[in-house]
Design an enzyme around this catalytic site. Structure first.
Site, PDB file in Angstrom:
ATOM      1  N   CYS A 118     -97.843 -44.209 -42.874  1.00 54.95           N
ATOM      2  CA  CYS A 118     -96.883 -43.276 -43.489  1.00 54.95           C
ATOM      3  C   CYS A 118     -95.519 -43.922 -43.716  1.00 54.95           C
ATOM      4  O   CYS A 118     -94.726 -43.439 -44.520  1.00 54.95           O
ATOM      5  CB  CYS A 118     -96.731 -42.039 -42.616  1.00 54.95           C
ATOM      6  SG  CYS A 118     -98.313 -41.278 -42.247  1.00 54.95           S
ATOM      7  N   HIS A 247     -90.460 -37.949 -43.731  1.00 57.43           N
ATOM      8  CA  HIS A 247     -91.904 -37.903 -43.942  1.00 57.43           C
ATOM      9  C   HIS A 247     -92.381 -36.474 -43.700  1.00 57.43           C
ATOM     10  O   HIS A 247     -91.975 -35.831 -42.731  1.00 57.43           O
ATOM     11  CB  HIS A 247     -92.577 -38.877 -42.981  1.00 57.43           C
ATOM     12  CG  HIS A 247     -94.066 -38.824 -43.023  1.00 57.43           C
ATOM     13  ND1 HIS A 247     -94.765 -38.787 -44.195  1.00 57.43           N
ATOM     14  CD2 HIS A 247     -94.987 -38.799 -42.029  1.00 57.43           C
ATOM     15  CE1 HIS A 247     -96.060 -38.734 -43.936  1.00 57.43           C
ATOM     16  NE2 HIS A 247     -96.220 -38.738 -42.624  1.00 57.43           N
ATOM     17  N   ASN A 277     -99.615 -33.655 -45.487  1.00 56.84           N
ATOM     18  CA  ASN A 277     -99.195 -35.025 -45.165  1.00 56.84           C
ATOM     19  C   ASN A 277     -99.924 -35.993 -46.104  1.00 56.84           C
ATOM     20  O   ASN A 277    -101.139 -36.150 -46.000  1.00 56.84           O
ATOM     21  CB  ASN A 277     -99.542 -35.302 -43.695  1.00 56.84           C
ATOM     22  CG  ASN A 277     -99.146 -36.699 -43.249  1.00 56.84           C
ATOM     23  OD1 ASN A 277     -98.860 -37.572 -44.061  1.00 56.84           O
ATOM     24  ND2 ASN A 277     -99.151 -36.911 -41.944  1.00 56.84           N
TER      25      ASN A 277
END
Ligand code: UT7
Length: 320
Positions: A118, A247, A277
């Site tokens: 990520c 994020h 996500n």
């Protein structure tokens, strides 16, 4: 290629697949409820490449990159480098970036992937800036592209509700103006925590495995630490930050950062409800929305921060 003093994010492009999985779809697949998912994660829907579809990570990434190039008015042959952050490549090799180079016709570009989960998009921004400052390119594409649905266990209710597919791309360009652009990037990792979030490359089980609570705790701590480092490295203080683009992993992680860093809600860019996500695509997907609706504009100072498997963590301060 010039002697550049700074690198700018010139434009952003994004691409998400059309198919949407809502929380009520998950109610039919696993023992969960819309209420649990919204309250514990903030997610309402995510875009997914349907099982069996021939769509590739490179195709999503190239569509996002094409939009970014068009917005910047840069022809594909003027791209000097393509850096693709992904943990869901179509092939071990060639790299996803090489596939994208072919799809876009960027025949003068070097191309390679980075694996920082990520945190990959911010790692990519850091590399692009440093390539430009070192004289290895003027226009560099930084892409985050993921088809996480291919590595998601749709029987595991604790993980499957979290992830979505998509891509985001930035054109990073060399500039002479030191006062704007990618002011700082700070990167870090803690490989001793690799076992709390991983996906095997070999063997029977090749879906994501996560100890949610452990990742959660470390994400809050490490993203806050790295954010303060990036702010200091830019010569700024928290009061200088106009927007935090974190994020998009869990709304409660974002809220914990907000409260600890004492940031007002209106300074935080959140779109997790619509995408879930998306790993390396999450920051460009959020940035794109904040640029499109005029929140992030010329002169805005923006803090990016992300953490993912590795654990890999990164933060950046960018002045637009
Ligand atoms: O990109 C970076 C990587 N990922 C992250 O940053 C994610 C970090 N972690 C998280 O977002 C959260 O830890 C989760 C959303 C994964 C889980 O939320 P949590 O509040 O930490 O829940 P938990 O794991 O502590 O589980 C609480 C309960 C458990 O039931 P029991 O043992 O208390 O009976 C779980 O089995 O919630 C249960 N549970 C669910 N219930 C309904 C877990 N998933 C679900 C679900 N629906 N989908």
């Amino acid at each position: 290629m010039g002697n550049f003093r700074q690198a700018d994010i010139v434009s952003i492009g994004t691409c998400v697949p059309d198919t949407v999985l809502t929380n009520s779809d998950f109610e039919k697949m696993v023992d969960t409820t819309d209420q649990w998912i919204v309250e514990r994660t903030g997610i309402r829907k995510r875009h997914i490449v349907p099982k069996g579809s021939p769509v590739t990570t490179a195709q999503l990434g190239s569509k996002a990159a094409r939009v970014a190039l068009q917005k910047a008015g840069i022809a594909p042959q003027r791209v000097d480098g393509i850096i693709c952050a992904t943990v869901t490549p179509d092939t071990f090799f060639p790299s996803t970036a090489c596939h994208i180079q072919a799809l876009l016709g960027c025949r003068n570009a070097y191309a390679f992937d980075i694996s920082a989960a990520c945190a990959g998009f911010i790692y990519g921004l850091s590399l692009a800036k440093n390539f430009i400052l070192a004289g290895q390119g003027t226009n560099i594409l930084v892409i985050g592209s993921e088809i996480l649905s291919r590595f998601t266990d749709y029987k595991d209710r604790a993980t499957c509700i979290l992830f979505g597919d998509g891509a985001g791309a930035a054109v990073v360009r060399g500039t002479g103006d030191e006062h704007a652009g990618i002011l700082s990037t700070c990167l870090g990792a803690d490989g001793t925590l690799g076992n709390i979030l991983y996906c095997n490359a070999w063997g029977e089980n090749r879906t994501m495995v996560m100890e949610g609570r452990e990742v959660f705790k470390n994400a809050v701590r490490m993203m806050i630490d790295m954010s303060y480092k990036a702010i200091a490295a830019a010569g700024l203080t928290i009061g200088d930050i106009d927007y935090l683009i974190p994020h998009q992993a869990n709304i409660r992680i974002i809220n914990a950062m907000r409260d600890t860093m004492k940031l007002p809600q209106e300074k935080i860019v959140v779109n997790i409800e619509n995408y879930g996500n998306t790993s390396s695509a999450s920051i460009p997907l959020a940035l794109n929305e904040a640029m499109a609706d005029g929140r992030v504009r010329k002169g805005s100072t923006v803090l990016f921060t992300s953490l993912g498997g590795g654990l890999a963590v990164a933060s950046a301060v960018v002045r637009f």
